[in-house]
Design an enzyme around this catalytic site. Structure first.
Site, PDB file in Angstrom:
ATOM      1  N   HIS A  72       0.823  -1.208   0.000  1.00 10.91           N
ATOM      2  CA  HIS A  72       0.000   0.000   0.000  1.00 10.91           C
ATOM      3  C   HIS A  72       0.857   1.259   0.000  1.00 10.91           C
ATOM      4  O   HIS A  72       2.043   1.226   0.278  1.00 10.91           O
ATOM      5  CB  HIS A  72      -0.965   0.020   1.193  1.00 10.91           C
ATOM      6  CG  HIS A  72      -0.311   0.111   2.533  1.00 10.91           C
ATOM      7  ND1 HIS A  72       0.016  -0.993   3.282  1.00 10.91           N
ATOM      8  CD2 HIS A  72       0.074   1.180   3.268  1.00 10.91           C
ATOM      9  CE1 HIS A  72       0.572  -0.608   4.422  1.00 10.91           C
ATOM     10  NE2 HIS A  72       0.629   0.714   4.439  1.00 10.91           N
ATOM     11  N   GLU A  85      -3.976   3.418   1.570  1.00 10.48           N
ATOM     12  CA  GLU A  85      -4.235   3.612   2.990  1.00 10.48           C
ATOM     13  C   GLU A  85      -4.491   5.098   3.216  1.00 10.48           C
ATOM     14  O   GLU A  85      -3.657   5.942   2.870  1.00 10.48           O
ATOM     15  CB  GLU A  85      -3.035   3.177   3.828  1.00 10.48           C
ATOM     16  CG  GLU A  85      -3.186   3.494   5.302  1.00 10.48           C
ATOM     17  CD  GLU A  85      -1.910   3.267   6.098  1.00 10.48           C
ATOM     18  OE1 GLU A  85      -1.746   3.958   7.117  1.00 10.48           O
ATOM     19  OE2 GLU A  85      -1.077   2.423   5.700  1.00 10.48           O
ATOM     20  N   HIS A 144       2.152  12.051  -6.867  1.00 11.02           N
ATOM     21  CA  HIS A 144       0.777  11.650  -7.150  1.00 11.02           C
ATOM     22  C   HIS A 144       0.618  10.142  -7.037  1.00 11.02           C
ATOM     23  O   HIS A 144       1.596   9.406  -6.974  1.00 11.02           O
ATOM     24  CB  HIS A 144       0.361  12.093  -8.555  1.00 11.02           C
ATOM     25  CG  HIS A 144       1.174  11.470  -9.652  1.00 11.02           C
ATOM     26  ND1 HIS A 144       2.334  12.034 -10.127  1.00 11.02           N
ATOM     27  CD2 HIS A 144       1.018  10.323 -10.348  1.00 11.02           C
ATOM     28  CE1 HIS A 144       2.847  11.264 -11.072  1.00 11.02           C
ATOM     29  NE2 HIS A 144       2.070  10.211 -11.232  1.00 11.02           N
ATOM     30  N   GLU A 196      -3.170  10.935 -11.088  1.00 11.10           N
ATOM     31  CA  GLU A 196      -2.980  10.833 -12.538  1.00 11.10           C
ATOM     32  C   GLU A 196      -3.978   9.823 -13.084  1.00 11.10           C
ATOM     33  O   GLU A 196      -4.229   8.790 -12.460  1.00 11.10           O
ATOM     34  CB  GLU A 196      -1.553  10.378 -12.832  1.00 11.10           C
ATOM     35  CG  GLU A 196      -1.231  10.287 -14.307  1.00 11.10           C
ATOM     36  CD  GLU A 196       0.211   9.875 -14.566  1.00 11.10           C
ATOM     37  OE1 GLU A 196       0.626   9.967 -15.730  1.00 11.10           O
ATOM     38  OE2 GLU A 196       0.922   9.477 -13.619  1.00 11.10           O
TER      39      GLU A 196
END
Length: 178
Positions: free
Chosen positions: A26, A93, A120, A166
């Site tokens: 994550h 997360e 990003h 994005e």
């Protein structure tokens, strides 16, 4: 199976055996208002909440979200679900530090303002035009539309905390970079 990697200075030629089984599980973003962020990611991007973990002694909550497929078997038992969550790939997360939602002027650094740092996260979509229409219908703020700037065919939007996301269509990326 042969593991592929492009060759570049600094890239190890062989994967160390000791890293067998390592998985990027994550990435974490700090959020101000869980209700607003959970609504955004679950509605706009179709993510599901896999697990919520509270830590009262440290006054924060973790929310683990992912895109699920119909065939995914998410365990009902909380302990089993936690273990399953931490064995997946591509999880987002969201970390909420309690009380931040009550501070009107509070905001996290998005990483794109000076000084730059984090940039990003990215979602690939099957059809960029359809995705842009969906984002517009949901009044998502665009940083860059696919027809703007030097990188055509790539969009950037903001989440409720100002983090950039994005949006790409893989088929449009075949000529990206050099």
């Amino acid at each position: 199976m042969t593991l592929f990697t492009e060759k570049h200075p600094g890239v190890e030629a062989h994967v160390p055996q000791e890293t067998s089984g390592f998985t990027l599980n994550h990435t974490m973003l700090r959020i101000k208002d869980p209700q607003r962020s959970l609504a955004f990611y679950s509605h706009v991007f179709g993510m599901r909440l896999l697990r919520k973990l509270d830590f009262p002694e440290m006054q924060f909550t973790l929310y683990f979200l992912a895109r699920l497929e119909e065939e995914d078997q998410v365990p009902e038992d909380p302990g089993e679900r936690t273990m399953w969550t931490f064995s997946q790939r591509s999880i987002l997360e969201l970390t909420h530090n309690w009380g931040s939602e009550d501070k009107a002027d509070f905001a996290y650094h998005d990483g794109n303002a000076e000084p730059q740092g984090f940039g990003h996260i990215c979602f690939s979509v099957p059809d960029l035009t359809t995705a842009v229409h969906w984002l517009d219908r949901n009044e998502v703020e665009f940083v860059k539309r696919p027809d703007q700037g030097k990188m055509q065919g790539v969009a950037f939007v903001k989440d409720p905390d100002g983090y950039w996301i994005e949006i790409i269509e893989p088929a449009l990326m075949t000529q990206a970079g050099r």
